[in-house]
Design a protein around this motif. Structure first.
Motif, PDB file in Angstrom:
ATOM      1  N   PRO A  25      14.543  -9.627   1.847  1.00 53.39           N
ATOM      2  CA  PRO A  25      13.185  -9.721   2.415  1.00 53.39           C
ATOM      3  C   PRO A  25      12.173  -9.062   1.474  1.00 53.39           C
ATOM      4  N   ILE A  26      11.133  -9.799   1.140  1.00 56.98           N
ATOM      5  CA  ILE A  26      10.115  -9.305   0.207  1.00 56.98           C
ATOM      6  C   ILE A  26       8.744  -9.395   0.867  1.00 56.98           C
ATOM      7  N   ARG A  27       8.042  -8.280   0.899  1.00 61.98           N
ATOM      8  CA  ARG A  27       6.692  -8.236   1.458  1.00 61.98           C
ATOM      9  C   ARG A  27       5.729  -7.780   0.368  1.00 61.98           C
ATOM     10  N   LEU A  28       4.679  -8.564   0.138  1.00 61.85           N
ATOM     11  CA  LEU A  28       3.703  -8.259  -0.901  1.00 61.85           C
ATOM     12  C   LEU A  28       2.323  -8.032  -0.290  1.00 61.85           C
ATOM     13  N   ASP A  29       1.605  -7.083  -0.822  1.00 64.09           N
ATOM     14  CA  ASP A  29       0.226  -6.813  -0.418  1.00 64.09           C
ATOM     15  C   ASP A  29      -0.482  -6.272  -1.648  1.00 64.09           C
ATOM     16  N   ILE A  30      -1.165  -7.158  -2.346  1.00 61.88           N
ATOM     17  CA  ILE A  30      -1.749  -6.829  -3.652  1.00 61.88           C
ATOM     18  C   ILE A  30      -3.239  -7.100  -3.632  1.00 61.88           C
ATOM     19  N   GLU A  31      -4.015  -6.160  -4.153  1.00 57.74           N
ATOM     20  CA  GLU A  31      -5.467  -6.334  -4.254  1.00 57.74           C
ATOM     21  C   GLU A  31      -5.915  -6.067  -5.681  1.00 57.74           C
ATOM     22  N   ILE A  32      -6.677  -6.983  -6.229  1.00 62.48           N
ATOM     23  CA  ILE A  32      -7.220  -6.847  -7.586  1.00 62.48           C
ATOM     24  C   ILE A  32      -8.680  -7.278  -7.564  1.00 62.48           C
ATOM     25  N   ASP A  33      -9.536  -6.373  -7.983  1.00 59.40           N
ATOM     26  CA  ASP A  33     -10.979  -6.684  -8.076  1.00 59.40           C
ATOM     27  C   ASP A  33     -11.539  -7.298  -6.796  1.00 59.40           C
ATOM     28  N   GLY A  34     -11.171  -6.698  -5.672  1.00 59.44           N
ATOM     29  CA  GLY A  34     -11.735  -7.140  -4.408  1.00 59.44           C
ATOM     30  C   GLY A  34     -11.048  -8.331  -3.770  1.00 59.44           C
TER      31      GLY A  34
END
Length: 240
Positions: A25-34
């Motif tokens: 199971p892979i959960r991603l939460d990525i923020e770049i430049d808004g």
């Protein structure tokens, strides 16, 4: 009848997901430049690593994200896979055990809460099939709810499988403590596994204790647009 801890060492089980398909199971939460990218999915650890970069590039292209997301998505997936692979080949506890699984999630306008017991020693269990039947029984129409339920189950099973490896390792290092006793894996949430045969007999898999049906009856609510907006705003504030 309780199984002596020594029995687990005579018949060791190597680490893997306690399900029919060995998926991470892979959960991603990525923020770049808004800009923010959130997703949750499963990955076959046997797939070649080259697939990770291809997936990241395809995702960025499909969602029209900035190119910088490619590296971040790929690195995050590879980190999850590396963690999983670090446990492969190590012994984990097995036996007639069940553990509590809790669902508390929102998918679009659908809110789902439930609790039930899952047979940790059933390596033929199928979270996706369970989720499909659950959605059918509860008349859930949103096609995204089923995968979210299956993922939530897999995340919890993965956590407990890791705890089983850690506990087995600690037991091997110590000659005192658990010898001759019964192992009860504990999740990070404090949920203690119980003896499946003692409570429910030899044929149980996914079960609900009859005396607790009123307490753990599944709850499915459809939220209004206003309620969803309020929850999303709260989640965004918490993320910040």
């Amino acid at each position: 009848m309780k199984t002596p801890a020594s029995a687990f060492y005579r018949n060791p089980v190597k680490f893997r997901m306690p399900t029919s398909e060995n998926l991470v199971p892979i959960r991603l939460d990525i923020e770049i430049d808004g800009q923010r990218y959130k997703d949750a999915f499963t990955w076959n650890p046997s797939d070649p690593d080259s697939e990770v970069v291809l997936f990241a590039k395809r995702t960025v292209k499909d969602l029209k994200l900035p190119p910088a997301f490619v590296t971040q998505i790929a690195q995050s997936i590879q980190s999850h896979l590396a963690d999983f692979r670090s446990y492969e080949g190590q012994d984990m506890y097995a036996g007639d055990k069940i553990i509590p699984i809790k669902l508390d999630l929102r998918v679009n306008h659908t809110l789902v809460k439930d609790q039930f017991l899952w047979d940790l020693n059933n390596f033929e269990s199928d979270p996706e099939e369970f989720a499909r039947i659950f959605c059918k029984d509860m008349a859930i129409e949103d096609p995204e709810v089923g995968p979210a339920i299956a993922f939530a189950i897999r995340e919890q099973l993965y956590e407990i499988a890791i705890q089983s490896v850690v506990s087995a390792r600690e037991s091997r290092l110590s000659k005192k403590g658990r010898r001759g006793g019964e192992y009860t894996p504990v999740s990070k949430g404090g949920a203690v596994a119980v003896d499946l045969v003692k409570l429910f007999g030899p044929k149980s898999s996914v079960v609900r204790k009859r005396k607790e049906w009123d307490v753990y009856e599944p709850i499915v609510d459809l939220l209004s647009n206003e309620e969803v907006d309020a929850l999303e705003a709260k989640e965004e504030r918490n993320f910040r």
